[in-house]
Design a protein around this motif. Structure first.
Motif, PDB file in Angstrom:
ATOM      1  N   GLY A 150       0.785  -1.245   0.185  1.00  0.00           N
ATOM      2  CA  GLY A 150      -0.239  -0.097  -0.379  1.00  0.00           C
ATOM      3  C   GLY A 150       0.638   0.993   0.028  1.00  0.00           C
ATOM      4  O   GLY A 150       2.214   0.894  -0.461  1.00  0.00           O
ATOM      5  N   ILE A 151       0.483   2.999   0.133  1.00  0.00           N
ATOM      6  CA  ILE A 151       0.659   3.191   0.495  1.00  0.00           C
ATOM      7  C   ILE A 151       1.353   3.812   1.854  1.00  0.00           C
ATOM      8  O   ILE A 151       0.025   3.833   2.431  1.00  0.00           O
ATOM      9  CB  ILE A 151       0.236   4.683  -0.273  1.00  0.00           C
ATOM     10  N   ASN A 152       2.564   4.406   2.153  1.00  0.00           N
ATOM     11  CA  ASN A 152       2.684   4.749   3.962  1.00  0.00           C
ATOM     12  C   ASN A 152       3.983   6.062   3.498  1.00  0.00           C
ATOM     13  O   ASN A 152       4.538   6.278   3.098  1.00  0.00           O
ATOM     14  CB  ASN A 152       4.150   2.810   4.521  1.00  0.00           C
ATOM     15  N   THR A 153       3.695   6.231   5.177  1.00  0.00           N
ATOM     16  CA  THR A 153       4.574   7.248   5.426  1.00  0.00           C
ATOM     17  C   THR A 153       5.908   7.200   4.579  1.00  0.00           C
ATOM     18  O   THR A 153       6.406   6.306   4.673  1.00  0.00           O
ATOM     19  CB  THR A 153       4.458   7.240   6.321  1.00  0.00           C
ATOM     20  N   ILE A 154       6.943   7.777   4.653  1.00  0.00           N
ATOM     21  CA  ILE A 154       7.955   8.182   4.436  1.00  0.00           C
ATOM     22  C   ILE A 154       9.067   7.302   5.636  1.00  0.00           C
ATOM     23  O   ILE A 154       9.724   6.185   5.239  1.00  0.00           O
ATOM     24  CB  ILE A 154       8.472   9.269   4.226  1.00  0.00           C
ATOM     25  N   GLU A 155       8.874   7.565   6.648  1.00  0.00           N
ATOM     26  CA  GLU A 155       9.426   7.058   8.116  1.00  0.00           C
ATOM     27  C   GLU A 155       9.327   6.003   8.092  1.00  0.00           C
ATOM     28  O   GLU A 155       9.838   4.910   8.460  1.00  0.00           O
ATOM     29  CB  GLU A 155       8.834   7.717   9.075  1.00  0.00           C
ATOM     30  N   ARG A 156       7.711   5.068   8.080  1.00  0.00           N
ATOM     31  CA  ARG A 156       7.663   3.739   7.852  1.00  0.00           C
ATOM     32  C   ARG A 156       8.911   3.261   6.888  1.00  0.00           C
ATOM     33  O   ARG A 156       8.944   1.821   7.429  1.00  0.00           O
ATOM     34  CB  ARG A 156       6.616   3.904   7.663  1.00  0.00           C
ATOM     35  N   ARG A 157       8.879   3.631   5.384  1.00  0.00           N
ATOM     36  CA  ARG A 157       9.097   2.950   4.532  1.00  0.00           C
ATOM     37  C   ARG A 157      10.446   2.918   4.957  1.00  0.00           C
ATOM     38  O   ARG A 157      11.281   2.014   5.420  1.00  0.00           O
ATOM     39  CB  ARG A 157       9.292   3.625   3.051  1.00  0.00           C
ATOM     40  N   ARG A 158      11.663   3.666   5.636  1.00  0.00           N
ATOM     41  CA  ARG A 158      13.009   3.853   5.732  1.00  0.00           C
ATOM     42  C   ARG A 158      12.431   3.325   7.055  1.00  0.00           C
ATOM     43  O   ARG A 158      13.501   2.218   6.722  1.00  0.00           O
ATOM     44  CB  ARG A 158      13.229   5.631   6.140  1.00  0.00           C
ATOM     45  N   ALA A 159      11.920   2.815   7.297  1.00  0.00           N
ATOM     46  CA  ALA A 159      12.236   2.006   9.171  1.00  0.00           C
ATOM     47  C   ALA A 159      12.613   0.904   8.688  1.00  0.00           C
ATOM     48  O   ALA A 159      12.885  -0.143   9.230  1.00  0.00           O
ATOM     49  CB  ALA A 159      10.984   2.206  10.031  1.00  0.00           C
ATOM     50  N   GLU A 160      11.701   0.456   7.902  1.00  0.00           N
ATOM     51  CA  GLU A 160      11.583  -1.066   6.962  1.00  0.00           C
ATOM     52  C   GLU A 160      12.896  -0.870   6.392  1.00  0.00           C
ATOM     53  O   GLU A 160      13.515  -2.070   6.612  1.00  0.00           O
ATOM     54  CB  GLU A 160      10.058  -0.950   6.181  1.00  0.00           C
TER      55      GLU A 160
END
Length: 217
Positions: A150-160
């Motif tokens: 899906g579509i997420n926040t940048i913070e979440r994607r970078r944390a992953e």
């Protein structure tokens, strides 16, 4: 002036469908979600939203042959699209990865990049000589928001990404520079990018904790 070839949405989807890579569902889903984010940002910034959508679909086309290509996918995608005569689309394959010139060398010289010295030199020279346009920056944001789920926040994607690959001075610099791009886009928009994506909150509530726990196991 010679007119540039432009890839259509239909042709871009065909490229994804015909890619020989096995188990490509997640790769295709990521590409489509990146395209959705890019399209919406472009529309709100007064750009050609269809062009942005195409750029989103093909930004990772270099991953089409096999799953684990690492950063080498950017040069594979660039070379593939240049051979077909799609110069602007090929450019996106390189520029979506580097949010600032200061992070180029660090990302290219990490272990196991599978890049030759000549390829590293070419990419470094290309990025250093290229002035990022708004499409480049939109795709950088979109790649950091669109996941396979899906579509997420940048913070979440970078944390992953940091949970998966580890935290280093390179990942920290990547984080700081993508936030700088986000800030620039938001100044142009006059509001938060997340105001354009109400689905972000719903996606976080449903799966963020589960995903983080998966990486901690």
């Amino acid at each position: 002036m010679e007119e540039k070839n432009e890839l259509t949405i239909e042709e871009a989807y065909k490229m994804l469908e015909e890619a020989p890579r096995k188990n490509k569902e997640l790769w295709v889903s990521h590409s489509v979600n990146v395209a959705i984010v890019a399209e919406r940002l472009a529309e709100n910034l007064g750009l050609d939203s269809k062009r942005a959508y195409v750029f989103g679909l093909i930004h990772d086309i270099g991953r089409g042959k096999k799953e684990h290509t690492g950063i080498r996918h950017i040069i594979d995608g660039y070379n593939y699209l240049m051979k077909l005569g799609y110069e602007d689309e090929a450019r996106i394959c390189l520029t979506h990865t580097f949010y600032d010139r200061s992070i180029v060398k660090g990302n290219l010289t990490k272990r196991n990049t599978n890049l030759t010295r000549a390829e590293i030199k070419f990419i470094e020279d290309f990025i250093n000589k290229t002035k990022f346009n708004l499409y480049d920056k939109i795709l950088q944001i979109a790649d950091n928001m669109g996941s396979a789920t899906g579509i997420n926040t940048i913070e979440r994607r970078r944390a992953e990404s940091m949970l998966r690959y580890g935290i280093s001075h390179v990942s920290e610099k990547n984080l700081k520079t993508i936030f700088a791009v986000q800030n620039e886009i938001e100044i142009k928009l006059g509001r938060s990018i997340y105001s354009l994506f109400p689905e972000v909150t719903d996606n976080i509530n449903k799966s963020m904790i589960k995903d983080v726990m998966k990486f901690l196991k």
